[in-house]
Design a protein around this motif. Sequence first.
Motif, mmCIF file in Angstrom:
data_model
loop_
_atom_site.group_PDB
_atom_site.id
_atom_site.type_symbol
_atom_site.label_atom_id
_atom_site.label_comp_id
_atom_site.label_asym_id
_atom_site.label_seq_id
_atom_site.Cartn_x
_atom_site.Cartn_y
_atom_site.Cartn_z
ATOM 1 N N ASN A 70 -13.219 -23.162 15.639
ATOM 2 C CA ASN A 70 -12.801 -23.205 14.068
ATOM 3 C C ASN A 70 -13.520 -21.759 13.382
ATOM 4 O OD1 ASN A 70 -11.777 -24.311 11.701
ATOM 5 N ND2 ASN A 70 -13.916 -24.112 10.821
ATOM 6 N N ASP A 71 -14.426 -21.347 13.790
ATOM 7 C CA ASP A 71 -15.144 -20.206 13.398
ATOM 8 C C ASP A 71 -14.176 -18.849 13.659
ATOM 9 O OD1 ASP A 71 -17.511 -21.656 12.460
ATOM 10 O OD2 ASP A 71 -18.560 -21.094 14.137
ATOM 11 N N THR A 89 -17.291 -28.818 9.275
ATOM 12 C CA THR A 89 -16.568 -27.230 8.928
ATOM 13 C C THR A 89 -16.923 -26.872 7.446
ATOM 14 O OG1 THR A 89 -14.899 -28.837 8.039
ATOM 15 C CG2 THR A 89 -14.329 -28.150 10.333
#
Length: 422
Positions: free
Chosen positions: A52-53, A164
């Motif tokens: 996700n980064d 997240t």
Amino acid sequence: MSRRRSTYRILAVCLLIGYLLASVAYVWGAALWVTRWHPHFRVTDLLLPRANDVVLFTFFLVVGASVGSFLNVVVWRLPQRLNVNGHSFCPRCRNQLRARDNVPIFGWLWLSGRCRDCRLPISSRYPIVETLVGITFAVVGTTELTRWSLPYVGDSVRPNWLSTPFVDADLLTLILYHVVALATAWAAGLIRFDGNPLPPRLTLFAAVTLIGGMFALPQAMVVPWQLVGDSMPSMVGSWPPTGWMTTGGDWSVTLVQIGLRLLTSLVAAGFFARVLAKSFCPSADMKMDPLGSSTRRLVDLMVLIAVPAIVVGWQAVMGVILIAAILAKILEMFAFAQSRDSLGRFAVSLPVATSVQLLLWRGLVASHVWPSEQASQLGLIVSFFGVLAIPLWLDENGESLAPMGDEKDIGEIADHFDEDVR
């Protein structure tokens, strides 16, 4: 297919593959690093959050490269008083670029740096600017979205390595404010790097978006205008402020805070511009020669410094100026920048220095050494005299030659852009 075209296209493919490999290495490397210090996690549990980064970084990188592509148009057209709207075209044959050729970075590589129609070379500056703007957007946007870099916003340590980023309206508008400021700084710096005076339209845009934007988005202040030491004084109230739609505080206090924040920033920009005038425009005289080219350079210098001053405050802008001055001095060693005047090199260094400040903002404030609202007296004094000393070592005076664009006809600007940055 010619050998030159094949080489450029292979480079484009290698860049794409290299980025994918670097992303995979980051995902696995970061997951392994976290499990080393937090053995209760499993590597497989951390792969998705780290991926996700990468997605966030790639998003800001693509957006920044696209903005950089647009800035190339702005930098070339605004000094010629052309409309920045409309389709992109070759600066030589003026044929409109195809959509597939207008992809940031890779479009230039796929064409081997030449126009598809006239086959004349297109400056390598186009992909370089797109890359630099993309990187600055990516590092600033990603670190702010994950609340790593902003002081007074969120925790200094990621609370949960499996989580997240928590995103709200205040944070999104703050990131938007910062990327618009960075884009404005890049446009102004590149125009001044070409030796052209800042167009009034760009200055007006900066004033409306940065000054008006702070009144519309109180959270864009980030830091107060006071020197507050180790803790916030009671007069400041809760910090940072939130947007008008989400705050329940006294709106009059917020308006005063915004007004003083902007006033101190603009005063600091004017003061430090006068200090640096000894390096960049020593003959400027706003009283005796208000319309002279040297005075115009001083006004442009004030505008250039005002952008980061508004964004990070009058305290931290001293650090931004010091970083930019060092980068400008380093640029003197490169051939492509030696033909530019000292003001141009300093101007194009300012958006990079501003990005560094935004990237490390939280840590710099916590150090109590770097100039900030919480800096020690010694730290502020050293930074202040450091800025005052810049003219002693950044003393190359670009006014010894007629500044490009300041005294030339507008009709010559396009020729200079095409020939000099090839």
